[in-house]
Scaffold this motif. Structure first.
Motif, PDB file in Angstrom:
ATOM      1  N   UNK A   1       0.761  -1.226   0.077  1.00  0.00           N
ATOM      2  CA  UNK A   1      -0.070  -0.206  -0.021  1.00  0.00           C
ATOM      3  C   UNK A   1       0.833   1.432  -0.085  1.00  0.00           C
ATOM      4  N   UNK A   2       1.958   1.260   0.839  1.00  0.00           N
ATOM      5  CA  UNK A   2       2.597   2.525   0.844  1.00  0.00           C
ATOM      6  C   UNK A   2       3.448   2.782  -0.442  1.00  0.00           C
ATOM      7  N   UNK A   3       3.953   1.642  -0.981  1.00  0.00           N
ATOM      8  CA  UNK A   3       4.753   1.648  -2.176  1.00  0.00           C
ATOM      9  C   UNK A   3       3.797   2.506  -3.255  1.00  0.00           C
ATOM     10  N   UNK A   4       2.456   1.907  -3.302  1.00  0.00           N
ATOM     11  CA  UNK A   4       1.585   2.238  -4.260  1.00  0.00           C
ATOM     12  C   UNK A   4       1.279   3.881  -4.228  1.00  0.00           C
ATOM     13  N   UNK A   5       1.267   4.227  -2.732  1.00  0.00           N
ATOM     14  CA  UNK A   5       0.911   5.591  -2.646  1.00  0.00           C
ATOM     15  C   UNK A   5       2.086   6.652  -3.104  1.00  0.00           C
ATOM     16  N   UNK A   6       3.386   5.756  -2.890  1.00  0.00           N
ATOM     17  CA  UNK A   6       4.566   6.578  -3.205  1.00  0.00           C
ATOM     18  C   UNK A   6       5.019   6.472  -4.798  1.00  0.00           C
ATOM     19  N   UNK A   7       4.236   6.018  -5.409  1.00  0.00           N
ATOM     20  CA  UNK A   7       4.599   5.890  -6.847  1.00  0.00           C
ATOM     21  C   UNK A   7       3.697   6.805  -7.546  1.00  0.00           C
ATOM     22  N   UNK A   8       4.023   7.825  -8.456  1.00  0.00           N
ATOM     23  CA  UNK A   8       3.021   8.655  -8.872  1.00  0.00           C
ATOM     24  C   UNK A   8       2.504   7.849 -10.352  1.00  0.00           C
ATOM     25  N   UNK A   9       1.382   8.194 -10.625  1.00  0.00           N
ATOM     26  CA  UNK A   9       0.462   7.662 -11.628  1.00  0.00           C
ATOM     27  C   UNK A   9      -0.120   6.359 -11.328  1.00  0.00           C
ATOM     28  N   UNK A  10       0.054   5.849 -10.111  1.00  0.00           N
ATOM     29  CA  UNK A  10      -0.651   4.531  -9.827  1.00  0.00           C
ATOM     30  C   UNK A  10      -1.738   4.802  -8.888  1.00  0.00           C
ATOM     31  N   UNK A  11      -3.026   4.478  -9.217  1.00  0.00           N
ATOM     32  CA  UNK A  11      -4.134   4.848  -8.313  1.00  0.00           C
ATOM     33  C   UNK A  11      -4.143   3.721  -7.419  1.00  0.00           C
ATOM     34  N   UNK A  12      -4.674   4.083  -6.131  1.00  0.00           N
ATOM     35  CA  UNK A  12      -4.577   2.960  -5.150  1.00  0.00           C
ATOM     36  C   UNK A  12      -6.285   2.840  -4.853  1.00  0.00           C
TER      37      UNK A  12
END
Length: 61
Positions: A49-60
């Motif tokens: 979850x944290x990696x997903x939020x830290x990566x731009x253009x990937x909606x969580x």
């Protein structure tokens, strides 16, 4: 030679060829990236979850 043996040898030739190996590697990498970034399965989703939020253009959410 029977049909199963011929099919097995053909599958081995395709799998061990460079284009076959490149396709398998690309598919494996794509499967891992999809699992990390887009899997809705809760244990995987919560772990990354944290990696997903830290990566731009990937909606969580």
């Amino acid at each position: 030679m029977n049909t199963i043996s011929i099919v097995g040898q053909r599958a081995k030739q395709v799998t061990l060829s460079v284009p076959g190996q490149a396709s398998l590697l690309t598919g494996l990498v794509m499967l891992i990236l999809w699992t990390v970034y887009f899997s809705p399965y809760p244990p995987v989703h919560d772990t990354f979850h944290k990696l997903r939020h830290g990566t731009e253009s990937v909606a969580c959410h």
